[in-house]
Design a protein around this motif. Structure first.
Motif, PDB file in Angstrom:
ATOM      1  N   LEU A  49       1.556  -9.740   3.558  1.00 33.04           N
ATOM      2  CA  LEU A  49       1.739 -10.333   2.231  1.00 33.04           C
ATOM      3  C   LEU A  49       0.679  -9.848   1.256  1.00 33.04           C
ATOM      4  CD1 LEU A  49       2.636 -14.020   3.174  1.00 33.04           C
ATOM      5  CD2 LEU A  49       4.200 -12.233   2.410  1.00 33.04           C
ATOM      6  N   VAL A  50      -0.572  -9.817   1.695  1.00 35.52           N
ATOM      7  CA  VAL A  50      -1.665  -9.364   0.826  1.00 35.52           C
ATOM      8  C   VAL A  50      -1.498  -7.889   0.493  1.00 35.52           C
ATOM      9  CG1 VAL A  50      -4.145  -8.891   0.791  1.00 35.52           C
ATOM     10  CG2 VAL A  50      -3.300 -11.137   1.508  1.00 35.52           C
ATOM     11  N   ARG A  51      -1.049  -7.113   1.466  1.00 32.83           N
ATOM     12  CA  ARG A  51      -0.848  -5.688   1.207  1.00 32.83           C
ATOM     13  C   ARG A  51       0.244  -5.476   0.154  1.00 32.83           C
ATOM     14  NH1 ARG A  51      -0.967  -3.361   6.614  1.00 32.83           N
ATOM     15  NH2 ARG A  51       1.273  -3.736   6.770  1.00 32.83           N
ATOM     16  N   GLN A  52       1.311  -6.242   0.233  1.00 35.92           N
ATOM     17  CA  GLN A  52       2.390  -6.111  -0.755  1.00 35.92           C
ATOM     18  C   GLN A  52       1.930  -6.583  -2.126  1.00 35.92           C
ATOM     19  OE1 GLN A  52       5.551  -4.688  -0.009  1.00 35.92           O
ATOM     20  NE2 GLN A  52       4.356  -4.169   1.799  1.00 35.92           N
ATOM     21  N   ILE A  53       1.256  -7.729  -2.168  1.00 36.54           N
ATOM     22  CA  ILE A  53       0.781  -8.268  -3.440  1.00 36.54           C
ATOM     23  C   ILE A  53      -0.367  -7.425  -3.989  1.00 36.54           C
ATOM     24  CG2 ILE A  53      -0.359 -10.285  -4.482  1.00 36.54           C
ATOM     25  CD1 ILE A  53       1.233 -11.980  -2.406  1.00 36.54           C
ATOM     26  N   GLY A  54      -1.066  -6.730  -3.093  1.00 39.25           N
ATOM     27  CA  GLY A  54      -2.180  -5.888  -3.504  1.00 39.25           C
ATOM     28  C   GLY A  54      -1.778  -4.523  -4.009  1.00 39.25           C
ATOM     29  N   GLY A  55      -0.481  -4.285  -4.179  1.00 36.86           N
ATOM     30  CA  GLY A  55      -0.075  -3.034  -4.806  1.00 36.86           C
ATOM     31  C   GLY A  55       1.028  -2.283  -4.114  1.00 36.86           C
ATOM     32  N   ASP A  56       1.259  -2.553  -2.818  1.00 42.99           N
ATOM     33  CA  ASP A  56       2.315  -1.825  -2.119  1.00 42.99           C
ATOM     34  C   ASP A  56       3.707  -2.275  -2.562  1.00 42.99           C
ATOM     35  OD1 ASP A  56       0.701  -0.158  -0.744  1.00 42.99           O
ATOM     36  OD2 ASP A  56       1.020  -1.040   1.231  1.00 42.99           O
ATOM     37  N   GLY A  57       3.850  -3.542  -2.890  1.00 45.76           N
ATOM     38  CA  GLY A  57       5.146  -4.055  -3.319  1.00 45.76           C
ATOM     39  C   GLY A  57       5.418  -3.736  -4.776  1.00 45.76           C
ATOM     40  N   SER A  58       6.670  -3.885  -5.178  1.00 47.06           N
ATOM     41  CA  SER A  58       7.037  -3.647  -6.579  1.00 47.06           C
ATOM     42  C   SER A  58       6.929  -4.948  -7.367  1.00 47.06           C
ATOM     43  CB  SER A  58       8.466  -3.104  -6.665  1.00 47.06           C
ATOM     44  OG  SER A  58       9.401  -4.090  -6.263  1.00 47.06           O
ATOM     45  N   ARG A  59       6.915  -4.836  -8.669  1.00 48.43           N
ATOM     46  CA  ARG A  59       6.791  -6.000  -9.544  1.00 48.43           C
ATOM     47  C   ARG A  59       7.923  -6.995  -9.312  1.00 48.43           C
ATOM     48  NH1 ARG A  59       6.908  -9.998 -11.580  1.00 48.43           N
ATOM     49  NH2 ARG A  59       6.380 -10.705 -13.685  1.00 48.43           N
ATOM     50  N   SER A  60       9.132  -6.489  -9.110  1.00 44.58           N
ATOM     51  CA  SER A  60      10.289  -7.380  -8.964  1.00 44.58           C
ATOM     52  C   SER A  60      10.265  -8.161  -7.656  1.00 44.58           C
ATOM     53  CB  SER A  60      11.588  -6.564  -9.046  1.00 44.58           C
ATOM     54  OG  SER A  60      11.646  -5.605  -8.006  1.00 44.58           O
ATOM     55  N   GLU A  61       9.422  -7.757  -6.686  1.00 46.45           N
ATOM     56  CA  GLU A  61       9.397  -8.417  -5.391  1.00 46.45           C
ATOM     57  C   GLU A  61       8.309  -9.490  -5.283  1.00 46.45           C
ATOM     58  OE1 GLU A  61      10.825  -4.451  -2.855  1.00 46.45           O
ATOM     59  OE2 GLU A  61       8.707  -5.013  -2.973  1.00 46.45           O
TER      60      GLU A  61
END
Length: 995
Positions: free
Chosen positions: A905-917
């Protein structure tokens, strides 16, 4: 620019310059894509190199205009990309160089593209920070007037622009206009950027000089065909666009530009200048009507109603849709939209009244809308706006109503009359010549008329409904079938708007007491299929009328069943029968025998397709549903199932004859008929359920009593086809739809099956099963609600489902055939087990495979599995009421997978995920923080993890973010904190877009 002096570099060797020129010439020659790409890469490297400035200067000396253009382009690129490499002295020298080239090229017959690109370079120069070029337009006029680069002394007044402009050649004046346009275009094009806002004040300082230039050049309207006037209008147009953007940001007053409007308006009366001018005013009226003063609007109204305008309207009505007439029509409509309030409330003003007449005339042009008539649909949009304004005024005005409202209402009636004439269906000889786009356009216009009618009812009230019904009776008496169809279409459009049941009954009784149904069934009358179809549709639009007036049901249903025999009417008639029986089921129970006989005859007709059978058999089942006892229902249901068995027999015959397609078609028909029966026999939403009633006798009737055999027969049909051809998506979907309606039932019934039926269907599915995701979604639907079944059976079913999902996951991994839809549906099914069946879930063998799969899906590229996995963890991590033993198992699972979940979760919120996610990841994160005692430690470790993707935030930012998250503990505002952290991790390039 002297290449020997610029930046103190050595002069370019002739050989290298020739190589560059050759590359540029080859760039503009036809060639393979790869070769062109290589040339572009080489030239871009030259442009961005330190010698790019000198190359730009040298290339402008070429006799090849393509090379010259590339030289000017290189100057533009260097200014935008490498400005920081210039000293103050270099910047001043660059300005002199660019102006020198303008002076050398302007009167030399050089193509417009080259000179405009030089102007673009000068615009880019002007917009660079810390320049001393403060009055660029005045300075350029002075240089062109002198024929030399004059000193840039912004403090000196010098001669007036007017006196200098009058001495310039046409090409020189065009240069000034192109540069001025470039200023407006550049800032306007990037108007959404925060950085651009600081340019408004600088660019706005050129308005006075621009206006002075345009006041002189726009009088060129007196010279027919003048390029100068066209360029002047285009320049004015661009500055209005700039003014609009600046005005929105309250950075500019409009008054300096407004005196030019009357000069432009004069050209509307000049044939040679009409095109460019009408485009200007249409755009302003559509996008920036505030720019025009009341005096401007009145002047436009006068021009729009003069004799020339009336001549154009006459041409439009005759079907003359050339460039001039169409551009005038769009201008007229744009004016109507911009001045709708004055047109509605001041119709006594001659010009406004005439404009309304002309706008109404646009609905009466020859030809069919969207086919020959290209303006009717745009005119209708105006009248929609007009009607909405009247409605707003009607509700906002105090009593008495405004005096102008009566005339405005009558005008809307005239609009409806004009639209009624335009929606009349042409003969088949005409429609057969239309292509798909023309058919769609005509259909879209009819739908827009529906919208107008629905809106206008609020304004016009019952009078319009009664008027249309009277018109329908007239058309019926005179046998003008196209008029009848158009009128019935309008009555259908009003079905949802008319709320007065007494009024509907009074008016429709006259219509349905007429010869309408008899005439529609009369084969001796040459009634178009579309008219009959619209008459059938009317029945579906007013089902409550027939529910209140059951005396009209026999002739109406007779008409519908007769319509089933006509291929063009069968589907719409079947739909009407289904909706009528659903609405009026209580009044039709005595007619079940007649319905069954009708279906008996219907099923023998070869022309009847599966859709018709499905709808009609569902209609009969809806009537059977309201019979008082389960035993009363058994007989009719048995007959209906017998009809389905005929389809089963037909499928066997087709299989024996090796007719695979016919076999599948019969199978699908049988299953869809059962699905239709299941849906129709479900308890209506408005039925009150007696929760205290004893349902045991009913349950025994269908599971152990007389109805058990019939239910078993239905199950055998489903199992047979699902087992034989579950690779057919229609078979799979229909099989599931037989089961689904029963999940919502509170009492037993024929289609309320034991859980073992659904479990068997799900367990029989494999990776080769079509619509496997739909099968798993069906299992989820059963878990979500099946109140009739015991808790023990539901727990057993949930366990079976989860075991099967794990087997499917394993099979996908082995076969390397991961299906995102199946993954998502399987995870959703597991999520449905929480919390009710959590006890069963955690005891399923290999349950760790589910946890691992959901963690993988959180980082998968496919959105649906990602969302399903997020929902699963958002449900699982919460606190649940469990036994101590179960709590211990869940706690152990969280200790093992909680840290991994937080890292992801932190990895996605830290930049790996897209804005829409971000909202998707926010839910499980909020639940972890709220429910898990170790959440802070897990998140802190995740922020410090070596796989954290961003270097844009340091330990302090991470610590502050974690503290905010923990303080909020899932409250409102958490999502914004997550979004801000994502932006910070992504870097400054995202901050403008999302702040």
């Amino acid at each position: 620019m002297d290449s020997n002096n610029f930046e103190g570099e050595a002069p370019i060797e002739l050989r290298s310059l020739e190589e560059v020129e050759k590359l540029v010439r080859r760039l503009y020659l036809p060639g393979p894509f790869q070769e062109v790409s290589k040339i572009q890469d080489a030239l871009q490297k030259i442009q961005r190199s330190q010698e790019g400035w000198r190359f730009a200067d040298a290339l402008l000396q070429s006799h090849d205009n393509n090379v010259r253009f590339f030289g000017a382009l290189t100057f533009l690129i260097k200014i935008n990309k490498d400005w920081e490499s210039l000293s103050g002295e270099d910047a001043n020298l660059l300005l002199d160089t660019l102006i020198q080239w303008l002076l050398r090229l302007v009167d030399g017959g050089i193509p417009k593209l080259v000179i405009r690109k030089l102007c673009s370079a000068l615009v880019a120069y002007y917009l660079r920070p810390d320049i001393t070029w403060k009055q660029p337009i005045r300075h350029l006029v002075q240089c062109l007037n002198e024929g030399n680069v004059v000193p840039n002394n912004p403090g000196e007044q010098g001669p007036s622009i007017s006196s200098m402009i009058s001495q310039l050649s046409l090409p020189s004046i065009l240069v000034i206009l192109w540069f001025s346009r470039g200023l407006a275009e550049e800032v306007k094009a990037s108007g959404s950027s925060l950085e651009t806002h600081k340019y408004y004040e600088r660019v706005s300082a050129n308005i006075a000089d621009t206006v002075e230039v345009l006041q002189l050049t726009m009088v060129a309207v007196n010279h027919p065909g003048s390029t100068l006037f066209e360029e002047s209008i285009s320049c004015f147009h661009d500055w209005i666009g700039f003014a609009h953007r600046a005005w929105i940001d309250k950075a500019l007053e409009l008054d300096p530009l407004r005196p030019l409007t009357p000069l432009a308006m004069v050209a509307l009366s000049n044939d040679d200048m009409y095109g460019v001018t009408v485009e200007l005013f249409t755009d302003v009226l559509v996008n920036f009507p505030t720019f025009l003063t009341p005096q401007d609007l009145m002047s436009l109204a006068t021009l729009l109603t003069n004799s020339k305008a009336q001549d154009i309207i006459a041409r439009l009505k005759r079907g003359d849709h050339d460039v001039e007439t169409m551009s005038f029509a769009r201008l007229l409509i744009a004016y109507g939209d911009a001045a709708v309030q004055d047109l509605a409330e001041k119709a006594d003003v001659q010009q406004f009244n005439q404009i309304l007449v002309q706008l109404l005339d646009l609905l009466s042009c020859e030809g069919y809308p969207g086919v020959e008539d290209a303006v009717c649909d745009e005119a209708l949009e105006f009248w929609m706006t007009y009607t909405e304004h009247l409605i707003d005024s009607l509700f906002s005005a105090e009593e008495p109503k405004p005096a102008w409202m009566g005339g405005a209402r009558q005008r809307v009636v005239s609009v409806i009359e004009a639209c009624w004439a335009k929606i009349r269906m042409p003969s088949s000889r005409v429609t057969v010549t239309w292509d798909a786009d023309e058919r769609a356009s005509f259909g879209n216009f009819r739908r827009d008329v529906e919208d107008l009618l629905q809106s206008s009812y609020t304004l016009l009230g019952p009078d319009i409904f009664e008027k249309l019904a009277h018109l329908a009776l007239q058309s019926l008496q005179t046998h003008v079938w196209s008029d009848l169809e158009a009128t019935l279409f309008c009555l259908n459009a009003l079905a949802d708007a008319v709320a007065n049941a007494d009024l509907v009954d009074q008016i429709l009784t006259r219509l349905f007491d007429s010869s309408l149904f008899a005439d529609m069934m009369n084969k001796t009358l040459s009634i178009p299929a579309k008219t009959r179809q619209t008459a059938v549709t009317m029945i579906t639009k007013y089902p409550e009328f027939f529910e209140r007036n059951v005396q009209h049901l026999p002739p109406m249903l007779n008409f519908l069943f007769r319509s089933l025999e006509a291929p063009g009417l069968a589907n719409v008639a079947a739909k009407a029968i289904a909706s009528t029986c659903l609405t009026c089921r209580k009044s039709l129970t005595s007619e079940i025998g007649a319905f069954l006989l009708q279906y008996e005859v219907l099923s023998t007709l070869e022309s009847v397709d599966a859709y018709v059978k499905e709808k009609v058999i569902g209609a009969i089942a809806a009537i059977v549903q309201v019979l008082p006892t389960e035993r009363d229902k058994l007989g009719p249901f048995s007959i209906l199932v017998q009809y389905v068995e005929r389809e089963v027999a037909s499928s066997k015959s087709s299989l024996q004859a090796s007719k695979a397609e016919d076999y599948q078609a019969s199978a699908v028909c049988a299953l869809e008929c059962l699905a239709s029966m299941a849906k129709a026999s479900a308890t209506p939403d408005d039925v009150v359920i007696d929760l205290d009633a004893d349902i045991q006798p009913q349950a025994q009737f269908w599971t152990e009593g007389e109805g058990a055999a019939l239910q078993a027969q239905v199950v055998r049909i489903v199992k047979k086809f699902y087992g034989e051809i579950n690779w057919n998506s229609d078979v799979v979907k229909a099989s599931c739809q037989v089961l689904r309606p029963g999940y919502k039932e509170n009492t037993p019934g024929l289609f309320v099956f034991p859980t073992i039926v659904t479990v068997g269907l799900v367990m029989a599915s494999t990776l080769q099963t079509a619509r496997l995701d739909y099968v798993l979604d069906t299992a989820s639907a059963m878990l979500n609600r099946h109140p009739v079944e015991s808790e023990f059976n539901m727990r057993h079913a949930a366990t079976s489902f989860l075991i099967h999902v794990l087997n499917l996951i394993h099979a996908m991994e082995v076969n390397r055939a991961i299906d995102p839809d199946v993954n998502a549906s399987g995870i959703n099914l597991a999520a449905k087990m929480i919390p009710r069946y959590l006890h069963s879930m955690i005891r399923v063998p290999n349950i760790e495979k589910l946890f691992e799969t959901t963690l993988v899906c959180l980082e998968a590229p496919d959105l649906m599995p990602k969302r399903a996995a997020a929902d699963f963890w958002a449900a699982f991590v919460q606190k649940h009421e469990l036994s101590d033993e179960d709590q211990q198992i869940v706690r152990a699972a969280m200790q093992q997978y909680g840290p991994q979940l937080c890292v992801i979760l932190v990895r996605q919120i830290g930049g790996d995920g897209s804005r829409s996610e971000l909202d998707t990841f926010a839910e499980p994160l909020k639940k972890v923080v709220f429910a898990q005692p170790l959440a802070k430690q897990w998140l802190a470790n995740a922020l410090d993890h070596e796989e954290f993707p961003s270097t844009n935030v340091g330990p302090t930012e991470k610590r502050v973010w974690l503290q905010k998250i923990m303080n909020l503990r899932g409250a409102r505002g958490t999502n914004n904190v997550i979004k801000d952290f994502w932006i910070a991790c992504r870097g400054t390039e995202y901050s403008y877009a999302y702040k």
